[in-house]
Design an enzyme around this catalytic site. Structure first.
Site, PDB file in Angstrom:
ATOM      1  N   TYR A  80      47.853  49.521  53.453  1.00 45.21           N
ATOM      2  CA  TYR A  80      47.968  48.072  53.241  1.00 45.21           C
ATOM      3  C   TYR A  80      46.584  47.409  53.242  1.00 45.21           C
ATOM      4  CZ  TYR A  80      49.822  43.320  53.914  1.00 45.21           C
ATOM      5  OH  TYR A  80      50.140  41.988  53.777  1.00 45.21           O
ATOM      6  N   LYS A 123      44.737  45.400  50.174  1.00 42.59           N
ATOM      7  CA  LYS A 123      44.361  43.988  50.267  1.00 42.59           C
ATOM      8  C   LYS A 123      42.838  43.807  50.174  1.00 42.59           C
ATOM      9  CE  LYS A 123      48.574  42.354  50.631  1.00 42.59           C
ATOM     10  NZ  LYS A 123      49.160  41.544  49.565  1.00 42.59           N
TER      11      LYS A 123
HETATM   12  P1  NAP Z   1      58.584  39.755  52.109  1.00 35.12           P
HETATM   13  O1  NAP Z   1      59.367  38.647  52.713  1.00 35.12           O
HETATM   14  O2  NAP Z   1      58.839  41.153  52.522  1.00 35.12           O
HETATM   15  O3  NAP Z   1      58.727  39.628  50.512  1.00 35.12           O
HETATM   16  C1  NAP Z   1      58.122  40.544  49.662  1.00 35.12           C
HETATM   17  C2  NAP Z   1      58.321  40.071  48.243  1.00 35.12           C
HETATM   18  O4  NAP Z   1      57.663  40.995  47.361  1.00 35.12           O
HETATM   19  C3  NAP Z   1      59.786  40.035  47.843  1.00 35.12           C
HETATM   20  O5  NAP Z   1      60.045  38.882  47.081  1.00 35.12           O
HETATM   21  C4  NAP Z   1      59.939  41.290  46.977  1.00 35.12           C
HETATM   22  O6  NAP Z   1      60.902  41.145  45.958  1.00 35.12           O
HETATM   23  C5  NAP Z   1      58.571  41.372  46.345  1.00 35.12           C
HETATM   24  N1  NAP Z   1      58.299  42.719  45.866  1.00 35.12           N
HETATM   25  C6  NAP Z   1      58.115  43.852  46.584  1.00 35.12           C
HETATM   26  N2  NAP Z   1      57.905  44.891  45.761  1.00 35.12           N
HETATM   27  C7  NAP Z   1      57.935  44.396  44.491  1.00 35.12           C
HETATM   28  C8  NAP Z   1      57.763  44.977  43.212  1.00 35.12           C
HETATM   29  N3  NAP Z   1      57.505  46.273  43.059  1.00 35.12           N
HETATM   30  N4  NAP Z   1      57.871  44.166  42.118  1.00 35.12           N
HETATM   31  C9  NAP Z   1      58.134  42.834  42.257  1.00 35.12           C
HETATM   32  N5  NAP Z   1      58.303  42.243  43.454  1.00 35.12           N
HETATM   33  C10 NAP Z   1      58.204  43.016  44.550  1.00 35.12           C
HETATM   34  O7  NAP Z   1      57.037  39.537  52.340  1.00 35.12           O
HETATM   35  P2  NAP Z   1      56.171  38.192  52.442  1.00 35.12           P
HETATM   36  O8  NAP Z   1      55.788  38.028  53.850  1.00 35.12           O
HETATM   37  O9  NAP Z   1      56.821  37.089  51.729  1.00 35.12           O
HETATM   38  O10 NAP Z   1      54.881  38.704  51.651  1.00 35.12           O
HETATM   39  C11 NAP Z   1      54.492  38.162  50.406  1.00 35.12           C
HETATM   40  C12 NAP Z   1      53.026  38.513  50.175  1.00 35.12           C
HETATM   41  O11 NAP Z   1      52.255  37.945  51.233  1.00 35.12           O
HETATM   42  C13 NAP Z   1      52.738  40.005  50.172  1.00 35.12           C
HETATM   43  O12 NAP Z   1      51.752  40.299  49.209  1.00 35.12           O
HETATM   44  C14 NAP Z   1      52.188  40.243  51.565  1.00 35.12           C
HETATM   45  O13 NAP Z   1      51.351  41.368  51.617  1.00 35.12           O
HETATM   46  C15 NAP Z   1      51.443  38.958  51.796  1.00 35.12           C
HETATM   47  N6  NAP Z   1      51.187  38.659  53.208  1.00 35.12           N
HETATM   48  C16 NAP Z   1      52.220  38.395  54.069  1.00 35.12           C
HETATM   49  C17 NAP Z   1      51.918  38.125  55.399  1.00 35.12           C
HETATM   50  C18 NAP Z   1      52.972  37.821  56.430  1.00 35.12           C
HETATM   51  O14 NAP Z   1      52.632  37.695  57.595  1.00 35.12           O
HETATM   52  N7  NAP Z   1      54.229  37.666  56.054  1.00 35.12           N
HETATM   53  C19 NAP Z   1      50.592  38.119  55.832  1.00 35.12           C
HETATM   54  C20 NAP Z   1      49.586  38.386  54.917  1.00 35.12           C
HETATM   55  C21 NAP Z   1      49.893  38.639  53.601  1.00 35.12           C
HETATM   56  P3  NAP Z   1      62.320  41.932  45.991  1.00 35.12           P
HETATM   57  O15 NAP Z   1      63.014  41.525  47.246  1.00 35.12           O
HETATM   58  O16 NAP Z   1      62.998  41.431  44.744  1.00 35.12           O
HETATM   59  O17 NAP Z   1      62.001  43.391  45.941  1.00 35.12           O
END
Ligand code: NAP
Length: 247
Positions: free
Chosen positions: A155, A159
């Site tokens: 990861y 990133k």
């Molecule tokens: P999440 O709730 O697990 O959602 C992940 C999203 O990514 C879902 O909408 C999923 O869609 C989509 N996804 C995964 N694989 C995919 C693929 N192959 N093609 C298209 N869509 C895909 O995670 P989140 O927290 O919202 O994270 C969103 C972004 O923020 C990510 O890049 C993550 O690394 C980043 N981020 C999150 C945090 C945190 O604390 N939450 C912190 C730093 C960065 P489906 O359900 O349709 O598969």
């Protein structure tokens, strides 16, 4: 409205941060293409929510790790709206494991989605932005890409890679009036962080100067800002949204 008349694609917009970004862009007047991979129902719910608030949106299934799917996403958007102004590369996954237990498959899955997925989405959209001589790309990175994380070599590498990709693209496309920036969220409440153990969350909370985990709106608001003309002179930046966790 800051984004009236703009056409935005948000990857992984059925849930979590992507959903929040799609709603926030729509609230500022953008028409939103809600990409999803598996969450069809959730993506349709986002479309309905946007439509109910007077906006325009539609959902498109597509795996960001597939060049064919990303080319189709760009094509469908152009057929429907005739242009693309904004691409938010949000789709991302974790497969956390300590190095000795991490498999090649864990590595490939995370790098394919988080890093190659962004490359493929940009590659699909780029020709149109270049032709238009305008556009905005926002990549969703992570503070883990800046500071690393035990059990997260895949990861963190994905990133960190996004930082290099963002800055290189910013140099390459800036001359054509295409802005490229990234956000680096800290710990944001979503499905991704729901799985964290309670004691881990408590330990993290103690280190956050603002004393709370982030919510998706904290990220969405910054993405909207970066997409708007208010950020017209910001290029190649990675903005942390982490409550001060990693200053
Ligand atoms: P999440 O709730 O697990 O959602 C992940 C999203 O990514 C879902 O909408 C999923 O869609 C989509 N996804 C995964 N694989 C995919 C693929 N192959 N093609 C298209 N869509 C895909 O995670 P989140 O927290 O919202 O994270 C969103 C972004 O923020 C990510 O890049 C993550 O690394 C980043 N981020 C999150 C945090 C945190 O604390 N939450 C912190 C730093 C960065 P489906 O359900 O349709 O598969």
């Amino acid at each position: 409205m800051k984004l009236a008349g703009k056409i935005a694609i948000v990857t992984g917009a059925g849930r979590g941060i992507g959903r929040g970004v799609a709603l926030a862009l729509a609230a500022e007047g953008a028409s939103v293409v809600v990409n999803y991979s598996r969450s069809a129902e959730a993506a349709e719910a986002v479309v309905n929510q946007i439509t109910n608030m007077g906006g325009t949106a539609f959902a498109v299934q597509g795996d960001v790790a597939s060049a064919d799917d990303m080319n189709a996403l760009a094509k469908i958007t152009l057929e429907k709206y005739g242009k693309i102004d904004i691409l938010v590369n949000n789709a991302g996954i974790t497969r956390d494991k300590l190095m000795l237990r991490m498999t090649e498959e864990d590595w490939d899955a995370v790098l394919d989605t988080n890093l190659k997925g962004t490359f493929l989405a940009v590659k699909a959209v780029c020709p149109f932005l270049l032709k238009q001589r305008s556009g905005v790309i926002v990549n969703v990175g992570s503070v883990i890409g800046k500071v690393g994380g035990a059990g997260q070599v895949n990861y963190a590498a994905s990133k960190s890679g996004l930082v290099g990709l963002t800055k290189s693209l910013a140099k390459e496309l800036g001359g054509r009036n295409i802005r490229v920036n990234a956000v680096a969220p800290g710990f944001i409440e979503s499905d991704m962080t729901d799985g964290l153990k309670e004691e881990h969350k408590e330990a993290i909370l103690k280190q956050i100067p603002l004393g709370r985990l982030g919510v998706v709106e904290d990220v969405a608001n910054v993405v909207v800002f970066l997409c708007s003309d208010a950020a017209a002179y910001i290029q190649g930046e990675v903005i942390s949204i982490d409550g001060g966790l990693f200053m």
